[in-house]
Design a protein around this motif. Structure first.
Motif, mmCIF file in Angstrom:
data_model
loop_
_atom_site.group_PDB
_atom_site.id
_atom_site.type_symbol
_atom_site.label_atom_id
_atom_site.label_comp_id
_atom_site.label_asym_id
_atom_site.label_seq_id
_atom_site.Cartn_x
_atom_site.Cartn_y
_atom_site.Cartn_z
ATOM 1 N N CYS A 38 -45.761 -8.504 23.897
ATOM 2 C CA CYS A 38 -45.877 -9.741 24.668
ATOM 3 C C CYS A 38 -45.445 -10.911 23.797
ATOM 4 C CB CYS A 38 -47.329 -9.933 25.119
ATOM 5 S SG CYS A 38 -47.578 -11.351 26.200
ATOM 6 N N LEU A 39 -44.739 -11.861 24.388
ATOM 7 C CA LEU A 39 -44.380 -13.128 23.737
ATOM 8 C C LEU A 39 -44.916 -14.264 24.581
ATOM 9 C CD1 LEU A 39 -40.597 -12.940 22.730
ATOM 10 C CD2 LEU A 39 -42.574 -12.926 21.217
ATOM 11 N N VAL A 40 -45.509 -15.258 23.932
ATOM 12 C CA VAL A 40 -46.029 -16.430 24.635
ATOM 13 C C VAL A 40 -45.621 -17.673 23.863
ATOM 14 C CG1 VAL A 40 -48.140 -17.658 25.291
ATOM 15 C CG2 VAL A 40 -47.989 -15.200 25.604
ATOM 16 N N VAL A 41 -45.127 -18.674 24.568
ATOM 17 C CA VAL A 41 -44.760 -19.954 23.970
ATOM 18 C C VAL A 41 -45.922 -20.919 24.149
ATOM 19 C CG1 VAL A 41 -43.150 -21.897 24.080
ATOM 20 C CG2 VAL A 41 -42.311 -19.563 24.397
ATOM 21 N N ALA A 42 -46.305 -21.584 23.051
ATOM 22 C CA ALA A 42 -47.401 -22.557 23.069
ATOM 23 C C ALA A 42 -46.846 -23.913 22.648
ATOM 24 C CB ALA A 42 -48.520 -22.115 22.129
ATOM 25 N N PRO A 43 -46.741 -24.859 23.576
ATOM 26 C CA PRO A 43 -46.200 -26.180 23.221
ATOM 27 C C PRO A 43 -47.086 -26.891 22.207
ATOM 28 C CG PRO A 43 -46.593 -25.979 25.598
ATOM 29 C CD PRO A 43 -47.131 -24.751 24.958
ATOM 30 N N CYS A 44 -46.452 -27.644 21.324
ATOM 31 C CA CYS A 44 -47.181 -28.462 20.350
ATOM 32 C C CYS A 44 -47.185 -29.904 20.836
ATOM 33 C CB CYS A 44 -46.532 -28.382 18.979
ATOM 34 S SG CYS A 44 -46.723 -26.787 18.185
ATOM 35 N N ALA A 45 -48.330 -30.540 20.777
ATOM 36 C CA ALA A 45 -48.459 -31.910 21.269
ATOM 37 C C ALA A 45 -47.913 -32.937 20.289
ATOM 38 C CB ALA A 45 -49.931 -32.211 21.569
ATOM 39 N N ASP A 46 -47.740 -32.556 19.022
ATOM 40 C CA ASP A 46 -47.335 -33.527 18.003
ATOM 41 C C ASP A 46 -45.826 -33.703 17.875
ATOM 42 O OD1 ASP A 46 -46.682 -31.114 16.892
ATOM 43 O OD2 ASP A 46 -48.073 -31.264 15.203
ATOM 44 N N GLY A 47 -45.061 -33.212 18.845
ATOM 45 C CA GLY A 47 -43.616 -33.350 18.803
ATOM 46 C C GLY A 47 -42.918 -32.248 18.024
ATOM 47 N N MET A 48 -43.676 -31.364 17.418
ATOM 48 C CA MET A 48 -43.092 -30.233 16.689
ATOM 49 C C MET A 48 -42.554 -29.214 17.697
ATOM 50 S SD MET A 48 -43.459 -30.624 13.385
ATOM 51 C CE MET A 48 -43.331 -28.968 12.762
ATOM 52 N N PRO A 49 -41.610 -28.367 17.270
ATOM 53 C CA PRO A 49 -41.161 -27.294 18.165
ATOM 54 C C PRO A 49 -42.350 -26.399 18.532
ATOM 55 C CG PRO A 49 -39.697 -27.480 16.286
ATOM 56 C CD PRO A 49 -40.878 -28.370 16.004
ATOM 57 N N PRO A 50 -42.271 -25.721 19.650
ATOM 58 C CA PRO A 50 -43.388 -24.880 20.097
ATOM 59 C C PRO A 50 -43.709 -23.759 19.119
ATOM 60 C CG PRO A 50 -41.689 -25.046 21.786
ATOM 61 C CD PRO A 50 -41.152 -25.691 20.571
ATOM 62 N N LEU A 51 -44.948 -23.279 19.233
ATOM 63 C CA LEU A 51 -45.351 -22.067 18.535
ATOM 64 C C LEU A 51 -45.047 -20.880 19.434
ATOM 65 C CD1 LEU A 51 -48.855 -23.111 17.136
ATOM 66 C CD2 LEU A 51 -46.657 -23.122 15.950
ATOM 67 N N LEU A 52 -44.905 -19.725 18.833
ATOM 68 C CA LEU A 52 -44.663 -18.495 19.563
ATOM 69 C C LEU A 52 -45.709 -17.496 19.095
ATOM 70 C CD1 LEU A 52 -42.554 -17.155 21.486
ATOM 71 C CD2 LEU A 52 -41.398 -16.347 19.442
ATOM 72 N N ALA A 53 -46.361 -16.831 20.028
ATOM 73 C CA ALA A 53 -47.330 -15.787 19.682
ATOM 74 C C ALA A 53 -46.786 -14.458 20.193
ATOM 75 C CB ALA A 53 -48.690 -16.076 20.301
ATOM 76 N N ALA A 54 -46.860 -13.443 19.334
ATOM 77 C CA ALA A 54 -46.369 -12.111 19.691
ATOM 78 C C ALA A 54 -47.470 -11.085 19.456
ATOM 79 C CB ALA A 54 -45.146 -11.761 18.845
ATOM 80 N N ASN A 55 -47.798 -10.303 20.500
ATOM 81 C CA ASN A 55 -48.701 -9.173 20.315
ATOM 82 C C ASN A 55 -47.897 -8.069 19.640
ATOM 83 O OD1 ASN A 55 -50.240 -10.577 22.548
ATOM 84 N ND2 ASN A 55 -51.565 -8.825 22.183
ATOM 85 N N CYS A 56 -48.360 -7.628 18.485
ATOM 86 C CA CYS A 56 -47.674 -6.593 17.703
ATOM 87 C C CYS A 56 -48.529 -5.336 17.675
ATOM 88 C CB CYS A 56 -47.449 -7.064 16.266
ATOM 89 S SG CYS A 56 -46.596 -8.637 16.120
ATOM 90 N N MET A 57 -47.881 -4.192 17.800
ATOM 91 C CA MET A 57 -48.603 -2.919 17.789
ATOM 92 C C MET A 57 -48.952 -2.468 16.371
ATOM 93 S SD MET A 57 -46.951 -0.875 21.001
ATOM 94 C CE MET A 57 -48.253 0.340 21.145
ATOM 95 N N ASP A 58 -49.134 -3.438 15.468
ATOM 96 C CA ASP A 58 -49.613 -3.156 14.113
ATOM 97 C C ASP A 58 -50.997 -3.783 13.912
ATOM 98 O OD1 ASP A 58 -49.117 -5.868 13.928
ATOM 99 O OD2 ASP A 58 -47.702 -5.709 12.260
#
Length: 180
Positions: A38-58
């Motif tokens: 799974c990949l999810v994009v999380a916007p940053c409120a401080d003007g930085m590029p978004p964060l990305l979260a990845a569920n990894c099978m490790d």
């Protein structure tokens, strides 16, 4: 064009441009030695590029910071999350922080299912974790209803639990109560 991010069974994140002529890979990066489910994009409120979260099978959720073009990613943190066999999903839960009595958008949280029957919720500002217990078997999916304070989790037996945000604190923590 539009940017599309895709995860692979070999642990890569692909950044693709989408336009009338089709898809074109503009970035490729390996973030894990195991499959990404799974990949999810999380916007940053401080003007930085978004964060990305990845569920990894490790057994991790990998939190990455994207560049402005979302073609290259830097691993910020690997968060423990029991995940070896099932295609687990996660979601972004928008967060709000109070500053001088005014509510401001925060980076929020990543909520993820896990194979230990818990929902693991990670604060993206401080990387602290809260675990929510209600399932007795692996939780494979979580979803949030925008602006409602409701989170739904589903397990391998088809049981769905709705979780309501119980309130907010000045630190922006997510407080949850399970609904029957």
């Amino acid at each position: 064009g539009t940017r599309l991010l895709a995860a692979t069974s070999r642990g890569h994140v692909h950044a693709l441009d989408v336009d009338a002529s089709g898809l074109r890979i503009v970035g490729k990066q390996q973030v894990s030695q195991s499959a990404l489910t799974c990949l999810v994009v999380a916007p940053c409120a401080d003007g930085m590029p978004p964060l990305l979260a990845a569920n990894c099978m490790d057994n991790t959720v990998c939190v990455l910071q994207g560049n402005a073009a979302m073609t290259n990613f830097t691993v910020l943190r690997r968060l423990a999350n029991p995940h070896k066999l099932l295609p687990l999903r996660c979601c972004h839960v928008p967060g709000y922080q109070e500053s001088q009595g005014v509510a401001q958008a925060g980076t929020g949280f990543i909520a993820s299912g896990s194979e230990d029957g818990m929902i693991h919720v990670f604060d993206l500002d401080g990387f602290t974790e809260q675990s929510m217990k209600g399932h007795t078997v692996p939780v494979v999916d979580v979803a949030v209803a925008n602006n409602s304070g409701l989170l739904a989790s589903g397990d391998v037996h088809g049981r769905i639990i709705l979780w309501r945000r119980g309130g907010k604190t000045s630190g922006g923590e997510m407080i949850v109560n399970g609904l029957s």
